[in-house]
Design a protein around this motif. Structure first.
Motif, PDB file in Angstrom:
ATOM      1  N   ALA A  98       0.569  -1.120  -0.165  1.00  0.00           N
ATOM      2  CA  ALA A  98      -0.013   0.039   0.184  1.00  0.00           C
ATOM      3  C   ALA A  98       0.888   1.188   0.033  1.00  0.00           C
ATOM      4  O   ALA A  98       0.386   2.377  -0.441  1.00  0.00           O
ATOM      5  CB  ALA A  98      -1.197   0.025   1.361  1.00  0.00           C
ATOM      6  N   TYR A  99       2.064   1.225   0.315  1.00  0.00           N
ATOM      7  CA  TYR A  99       2.689   2.726   0.834  1.00  0.00           C
ATOM      8  C   TYR A  99       2.838   3.307  -0.546  1.00  0.00           C
ATOM      9  O   TYR A  99       2.950   4.744  -0.423  1.00  0.00           O
ATOM     10  CB  TYR A  99       4.022   2.334   1.543  1.00  0.00           C
ATOM     11  N   TRP A 134       0.849  -0.918  -9.120  1.00  0.00           N
ATOM     12  CA  TRP A 134       1.151   0.533  -8.970  1.00  0.00           C
ATOM     13  C   TRP A 134       1.203   0.929 -10.696  1.00  0.00           C
ATOM     14  O   TRP A 134       0.319   2.066 -11.070  1.00  0.00           O
ATOM     15  CB  TRP A 134       2.039   0.970  -8.253  1.00  0.00           C
TER      16      TRP A 134
END
Length: 201
Positions: A98-99, A134
């Motif tokens: 998630a970061y 991403w």
């Protein structure tokens, strides 16, 4: 070689570099350039994922091998670093995925993970999957909305004089807002010294 051929030749490498050290803007730009046919969409996708993966692995190694160097010490003094440490301790796998999608966490997080107990192989595997996800999201956004950006620019072309005259107004407002935020940030730092996160063994 003309400029179009040059962009076609080095475009994916430029996108990879930008995705690694700048982020979403370069990923979206890769999608837009692919939409214009400067290089295939798969090249933009892979270049974005590779650049993000390489940068994350680099910051991970910096955190693991140079924990006492000024760059790492400076990163550890940021308030967001302590938050990243907390997420790593509670949800290590989820946080690695998630970061990259969290504002302000992109650089400090792999450094914090490098300082943690998470093995290199585990981080590399999870980070590779996260970078692919991403890249798919932001490259696709650029590819799909590239035509909309072109249409907007063409629609504004007849009013370019008015736009150039009006541009200083939002620019001035943005500058004032930015200066106000910096002033508030410096004031908070004076009142609340940064928290020094304990070193993770």
């Amino acid at each position: 070689m003309d400029i179009g051929q040059l962009v076609t030749a080095i475009g994916p490498w430029a996108i990879a570099l930008g995705a690694g050290f700048e982020g979403e803007t370069a990923a979206v730009a890769g999608g837009v350039m692919a939409n214009h046919g400067l290089f295939p969409a798969w090249a933009a996708f892979l270049a974005t994922a590779f650049g993000a993966f390489f940068a994350d692995q680099l910051f991970f190694q910096i955190g693991r091998r140079f924990r006492d160097r000024p760059f790492v010490v400076h990163a550890r003094q940021k308030p967001v670093f302590a938050r990243a440490v907390g997420f790593i301790e509670r949800w290590p796998t989820g946080f690695i995925f998630a970061y990259r999608f969290l504002y302000g966490f992109r650089v400090v997080s792999p450094i914090a993970i490098g300082l943690s107990h998470i093995p290199l192989r585990r981080f590399a595997a999870l980070n590779g999957l996260a970078c692919l996800l991403w890249s798919a999201v932001f490259t696709t956004l650029g590819y799909l909305f590239g035509p909309a950006v072109d249409r907007a620019l063409k629609a504004m072309a007849p009013y370019k004089t008015e736009i150039l005259i009006a541009l200083p107004v939002p620019g001035t407002c943005l500058l004032i807002w930015w200066l106000w935020r910096k002033h508030r940030q410096r004031r908070r730092e004076r009142l609340n010294p940064p928290f020094h996160a304990p070193e993770i063994q």
